[in-house]
Design an enzyme around this catalytic site. Sequence first.
Site, PDB file in Angstrom:
ATOM      1  N   ARG A   1      38.201  32.130  45.318  1.00  0.00           N
ATOM      2  CA  ARG A   1      37.417  31.104  44.424  1.00  0.00           C
ATOM      3  C   ARG A   1      37.141  31.278  43.701  1.00  0.00           C
ATOM      4  O   ARG A   1      36.184  30.475  42.842  1.00  0.00           O
ATOM      5  CB  ARG A   1      36.977  30.546  45.587  1.00  0.00           C
ATOM      6  N   LYS A   2      36.418  32.906  43.039  1.00  0.00           N
ATOM      7  CA  LYS A   2      35.573  33.287  42.247  1.00  0.00           C
ATOM      8  C   LYS A   2      36.382  33.635  41.528  1.00  0.00           C
ATOM      9  O   LYS A   2      37.434  33.592  40.898  1.00  0.00           O
ATOM     10  CB  LYS A   2      34.549  34.824  42.789  1.00  0.00           C
ATOM     11  N   LEU A   3      35.281  33.621  40.077  1.00  0.00           N
ATOM     12  CA  LEU A   3      36.445  33.949  38.915  1.00  0.00           C
ATOM     13  C   LEU A   3      36.981  34.834  38.824  1.00  0.00           C
ATOM     14  O   LEU A   3      38.453  35.422  38.449  1.00  0.00           O
ATOM     15  CB  LEU A   3      35.182  33.692  37.254  1.00  0.00           C
TER      16      LEU A   3
END
Length: 376
Positions: free
Chosen positions: A181-183
């Site tokens: 879910r993180k970049l």
Amino acid sequence: MSTIPVMIPWLGEEEAQAAAEAVRSGWVAQGPRVAEFERAFAEHLGVPHAVAVSSCTTALHLALLVAGVGPGDEVVVPSLSFIATANAVAYLGATPVFADVERATGNLTPATVEPLLTERTKAVLAVDQGGIPVDLDALRALAEPRGVRVVEDAACAAGARYRGRPAGASADLAAYSFHPRKLLTTGEGGMITCQDGELAARLRRLREHGMSVSAADRHAAGGGAAVVETYDEVGYNYRMTDIQAAIGLVQLGKLPAMVARRRELAERYRELLGPLAETLVTDPAHGQGNYQSCWLLLPEGAPERTEVLARLAEAGVSARRGIMAAHLEAPYKGTARVPLPVTELITGRSLILPLYHSLTEQQQDTVVAALRSVLG
């Protein structure tokens, strides 16, 4: 109808090739690629030390441990955060003390933290919520004269900026997440950054069972009886693999482009949403967010959020409920010492919109049209 997801990692052939090369090398556990990723991440942030671990949760655990947090201590945390923030405190036998946040950023401020500081307060765990940088300097100015450490939970913040520097770079200790879910993602994984060489060395030991000499160093020294390690304190198996690190190195090179695209799309949301954009999360005066999460508050008189989510799904749009509040979950229910009205407002009415590198303008138009239809 195909559904527009809330998030898609930007992964491709380059990451696949890097992972395959790690597998073909025969060294797939923590090894040379992890060390290379650590060096590259530290250089990217402009910090002296970076220590790769298995997740941001384990990063938070170790960061708090080396900050001196232990049984009987208190750590001020935002309730408005993924529950791992509070859990990392509980792992050490300490007590998470929940503070409210400001509405504009979802972050702690000195005004929300100060009433909760006591003689038992050992640290403040400052979260960069949704990739919006917390005002670290202001919190340190409050806490450090009282002997309280400030640890930055930069789980969402890779690529964000704080006072002209990468978010987390100013902290004595900061923890990052590489969850999908993180970049920047490695599948699972995390990183601890710190300014102190002795702390970094201890963190490296703690992530590998407390071992005095790493497996990679023993291998480099010839293995066998050439190097005999010792175990001087209780440690953990919190290692990152070389496969993950190989992917992370590719992702790190893409990070500036990821941030630029997400900021461009967030600004386009702002333009398209019109009056609805009044509560869309935005940059604080002290920095720039990376829009890891693009969230807004549903207006007064809107349908219940569950209904909004259901109707968006019917229109082919996958949105998500906003940021959780840990003090409302079973392990921490009833433990809040002060009212948390802003936290409860944001957790009850916030909505996370689809935002990712490959989101097209046509898809974004579909999201906005569906939201306008649902909200009237």
